[in-house]
Design a protein around this motif. Structure first.
Motif, mmCIF file in Angstrom:
data_model
loop_
_atom_site.group_PDB
_atom_site.id
_atom_site.type_symbol
_atom_site.label_atom_id
_atom_site.label_comp_id
_atom_site.label_asym_id
_atom_site.label_seq_id
_atom_site.Cartn_x
_atom_site.Cartn_y
_atom_site.Cartn_z
ATOM 1 N N CYS A 56 0.838 -1.198 0.000
ATOM 2 C CA CYS A 56 0.000 0.000 0.000
ATOM 3 C C CYS A 56 0.874 1.249 0.000
ATOM 4 O O CYS A 56 1.832 1.337 0.770
ATOM 5 C CB CYS A 56 -0.910 0.012 1.224
ATOM 6 S SG CYS A 56 -2.167 -1.267 1.160
ATOM 7 N N ARG A 110 -5.223 0.113 -1.529
ATOM 8 C CA ARG A 110 -5.673 -0.793 -0.475
ATOM 9 C C ARG A 110 -5.662 -2.235 -0.957
ATOM 10 O O ARG A 110 -5.884 -2.511 -2.134
ATOM 11 C CB ARG A 110 -7.109 -0.441 -0.102
ATOM 12 C CG ARG A 110 -7.377 -0.337 1.349
ATOM 13 C CD ARG A 110 -8.778 0.052 1.635
ATOM 14 N NE ARG A 110 -9.035 1.397 1.087
ATOM 15 C CZ ARG A 110 -10.170 2.032 1.178
ATOM 16 N NH1 ARG A 110 -11.201 1.468 1.758
ATOM 17 N NH2 ARG A 110 -10.333 3.230 0.687
ATOM 18 N N ALA A 129 -7.428 -5.942 0.187
ATOM 19 C CA ALA A 129 -8.401 -6.579 1.076
ATOM 20 C C ALA A 129 -7.689 -7.501 2.065
ATOM 21 O O ALA A 129 -6.592 -8.008 1.780
ATOM 22 C CB ALA A 129 -9.410 -7.365 0.247
ATOM 23 N N ASP A 186 -7.501 -10.145 -1.784
ATOM 24 C CA ASP A 186 -8.263 -10.036 -3.011
ATOM 25 C C ASP A 186 -9.622 -9.446 -2.706
ATOM 26 O O ASP A 186 -10.308 -9.956 -1.807
ATOM 27 C CB ASP A 186 -8.412 -11.411 -3.652
ATOM 28 C CG ASP A 186 -8.963 -11.358 -5.064
ATOM 29 O OD1 ASP A 186 -8.718 -10.369 -5.754
ATOM 30 O OD2 ASP A 186 -9.628 -12.324 -5.461
ATOM 31 N N PRO A 187 -10.075 -8.403 -3.328
ATOM 32 C CA PRO A 187 -9.471 -7.650 -4.428
ATOM 33 C C PRO A 187 -8.482 -6.601 -3.929
ATOM 34 O O PRO A 187 -8.234 -6.485 -2.730
ATOM 35 C CB PRO A 187 -10.685 -6.989 -5.074
ATOM 36 C CG PRO A 187 -11.615 -6.730 -3.934
ATOM 37 C CD PRO A 187 -11.423 -7.914 -3.012
ATOM 38 N N ILE A 188 -7.961 -5.812 -4.901
ATOM 39 C CA ILE A 188 -7.067 -4.709 -4.581
ATOM 40 C C ILE A 188 -7.684 -3.423 -5.124
ATOM 41 O O ILE A 188 -8.413 -3.447 -6.101
ATOM 42 C CB ILE A 188 -5.660 -4.913 -5.164
ATOM 43 C CG1 ILE A 188 -5.706 -5.031 -6.689
ATOM 44 C CG2 ILE A 188 -4.998 -6.128 -4.540
ATOM 45 C CD1 ILE A 188 -4.334 -5.048 -7.343
ATOM 46 N N GLU A 189 -7.391 -2.314 -4.438
ATOM 47 C CA GLU A 189 -7.849 -1.011 -4.914
ATOM 48 C C GLU A 189 -6.637 -0.234 -5.388
ATOM 49 O O GLU A 189 -5.637 -0.116 -4.669
ATOM 50 C CB GLU A 189 -8.564 -0.236 -3.808
ATOM 51 C CG GLU A 189 -9.119 1.088 -4.290
ATOM 52 C CD GLU A 189 -9.879 1.851 -3.205
ATOM 53 O OE1 GLU A 189 -10.604 2.782 -3.554
ATOM 54 O OE2 GLU A 189 -9.732 1.507 -2.026
ATOM 55 N N GLU A 248 -5.147 3.312 -7.824
ATOM 56 C CA GLU A 248 -5.460 4.652 -8.307
ATOM 57 C C GLU A 248 -4.635 4.925 -9.552
ATOM 58 O O GLU A 248 -3.429 4.680 -9.567
ATOM 59 C CB GLU A 248 -5.129 5.677 -7.228
ATOM 60 C CG GLU A 248 -5.470 7.104 -7.615
ATOM 61 C CD GLU A 248 -5.211 8.062 -6.469
ATOM 62 O OE1 GLU A 248 -5.790 7.866 -5.388
ATOM 63 O OE2 GLU A 248 -4.405 8.982 -6.677
ATOM 64 N N ARG A 298 -10.026 5.919 -8.861
ATOM 65 C CA ARG A 298 -9.709 4.658 -8.192
ATOM 66 C C ARG A 298 -10.608 3.562 -8.729
ATOM 67 O O ARG A 298 -11.761 3.813 -9.065
ATOM 68 C CB ARG A 298 -9.920 4.775 -6.680
ATOM 69 C CG ARG A 298 -8.924 5.670 -6.005
ATOM 70 C CD ARG A 298 -9.166 5.724 -4.526
ATOM 71 N NE ARG A 298 -8.141 6.563 -3.902
ATOM 72 C CZ ARG A 298 -8.026 6.716 -2.612
ATOM 73 N NH1 ARG A 298 -8.870 6.128 -1.792
ATOM 74 N NH2 ARG A 298 -7.073 7.465 -2.118
ATOM 75 N N THR A 314 -11.294 -0.957 -8.308
ATOM 76 C CA THR A 314 -11.022 -2.204 -7.603
ATOM 77 C C THR A 314 -11.022 -3.338 -8.611
ATOM 78 O O THR A 314 -11.952 -3.464 -9.405
ATOM 79 C CB THR A 314 -12.097 -2.449 -6.536
ATOM 80 O OG1 THR A 314 -12.116 -1.335 -5.637
ATOM 81 C CG2 THR A 314 -11.809 -3.724 -5.746
ATOM 82 N N ARG A 327 -9.789 -7.663 -9.296
ATOM 83 C CA ARG A 327 -9.431 -8.940 -8.675
ATOM 84 C C ARG A 327 -7.975 -9.290 -8.984
ATOM 85 O O ARG A 327 -7.407 -8.834 -9.967
ATOM 86 C CB ARG A 327 -10.338 -10.040 -9.197
ATOM 87 C CG ARG A 327 -11.778 -9.837 -8.814
ATOM 88 C CD ARG A 327 -12.502 -11.161 -8.845
ATOM 89 N NE ARG A 327 -13.802 -11.016 -8.255
ATOM 90 C CZ ARG A 327 -14.046 -11.138 -6.951
ATOM 91 N NH1 ARG A 327 -13.073 -11.425 -6.127
ATOM 92 N NH2 ARG A 327 -15.253 -11.001 -6.468
#
Length: 83
Positions: A8, A42, A44, A48-51, A53, A58, A60, A62
């Motif tokens: 992150c 971010r 999870a 999984d999942p990921i956020e 930018e 932004r 999200t 998988r």
């Protein structure tokens, strides 16, 4: 390098989008194209999942989608300009 190598706050540049068919098209349609800088926002709790930018927004995705994106030049916050 892949998204799994990022933490992150890290930023990286897209080198290539692999794969074929609708998954590759979906990734490209989301704006994940060669040369774009992506920041990991971010992850999870179970990974999984990921956020991420990019381009001022932004999204999200998988991990299976993210695995076809090849990255380079991962930059960690606080290390820029220290070299």
């Amino acid at each position: 390098m892949r998204f799994k190598d990022m933490r992150c706050g890290d930023t990286a540049t897209v080198v290539n989008v692999e794969g074929e068919g609708h998954l590759r098209k979906r990734i490209l349609d989301l704006g994940i194209t060669r040369g774009v800088d992506i920041k990991m926002v971010r992850i999870a709790p179970l990974g999984d999942p990921i956020e991420i930018e990019l381009r001022g927004y932004r999204l999200t995705i998988r991990k299976t989608e993210a695995d076809i994106v090849e990255l380079s030049d991962i930059r960690r916050p606080g290390t820029e300009g220290s070299e």
